[in-house]
Design an enzyme around this catalytic site. Sequence first.
Site, mmCIF file in Angstrom:
data_model
loop_
_atom_site.group_PDB
_atom_site.id
_atom_site.type_symbol
_atom_site.label_atom_id
_atom_site.label_comp_id
_atom_site.label_asym_id
_atom_site.label_seq_id
_atom_site.Cartn_x
_atom_site.Cartn_y
_atom_site.Cartn_z
ATOM 1 N N CYS A 298 -12.857 -31.483 4.501
ATOM 2 C CA CYS A 298 -11.691 -32.399 4.452
ATOM 3 C C CYS A 298 -10.766 -32.105 5.655
ATOM 4 O O CYS A 298 -10.949 -31.037 6.338
ATOM 5 C CB CYS A 298 -10.861 -32.535 3.393
HETATM 6 N N1 GLN Z 1 -14.814 -29.638 -2.333
HETATM 7 C C1 GLN Z 1 -13.772 -30.628 -2.133
HETATM 8 C C2 GLN Z 1 -14.317 -31.909 -2.579
HETATM 9 O O1 GLN Z 1 -15.341 -32.404 -2.881
HETATM 10 C C3 GLN Z 1 -13.165 -30.665 -0.888
HETATM 11 C C4 GLN Z 1 -14.113 -31.297 -0.058
HETATM 12 C C5 GLN Z 1 -13.927 -30.846 1.601
HETATM 13 O O2 GLN Z 1 -13.123 -30.003 1.868
HETATM 14 N N2 GLN Z 1 -14.292 -31.601 2.528
HETATM 15 O O3 GLN Z 1 -13.683 -32.874 -2.580
#
Ligand code: GLN
Length: 230
Positions: free
Chosen positions: A2
């Site tokens: 994210c």
């Molecule tokens: N693991 C988290 C999720 O599934 C954050 C994912 C991310 O950082 N892309 O949402």
Amino acid sequence: MCRHLGWLGAPRTLHELVLAGPHSLLVQSYRPRRQRFGLVNADGWGVGFSGPDGEPARWRSTRPLWQDASFASVATALRSGLVVAAVRSATEGMPIDESATAPFLHDGWLVSHNGRVERSVLPVRPDAESLCDSALLAAHVVAEGVDRIADTLLKVAADDPGARLNLLLARPGRLIATTYGDTLSRICTDAGTLLASEPLDDDERWTDVPDRHVVEVTPAGLTVTPLESP
Ligand code: GLN
């Protein structure tokens, strides 16, 4: 992976912080520049901020940020001096619903996680908002005590060597970020401090935070310390 941001300083509109600028979080949702894992962040998004009464308020959605026309229509009317926002690219196998979308809220702390962690290394916490790895991690870090965040993350990383643990935590008067496996930049101005997974514009004052560090921002200033003591 994210992208997320945190602001502590003079009140600014959510439009300015989330939607405006050449590389805003909105643009990062479909065209991030430094993202190492995943190409777009279309699995939802959220923003948390300190409301007029000092209480935390949240707007979360499973839609991509670029489809959230209702938020765009109110974003200039919402203003805060403490903001955490995130756009999500869900880790494989994680639920996609609003409760799995950052920021999470525990004990007054707004928490966002950019990364992944094996859920089996985290304790089961009934107060976690979701079974998503990030929600479990948020509940764990706050339950262990935010002042012990470095120790907590190092223990998690020791149990899961593949963990990526970039976190943002905020409550009135305090903004904390960690780098562990992904990017983070900061910009400090007279108005306050903005931390973001990647710069929101081409301002030359943006500075990269090195990996495996903790950034702590208070009205008194900013510190950047290594996660591991030398
Ligand atoms: N693991 C988290 C999720 O599934 C954050 C994912 C991310 O950082 N892309 O949402």
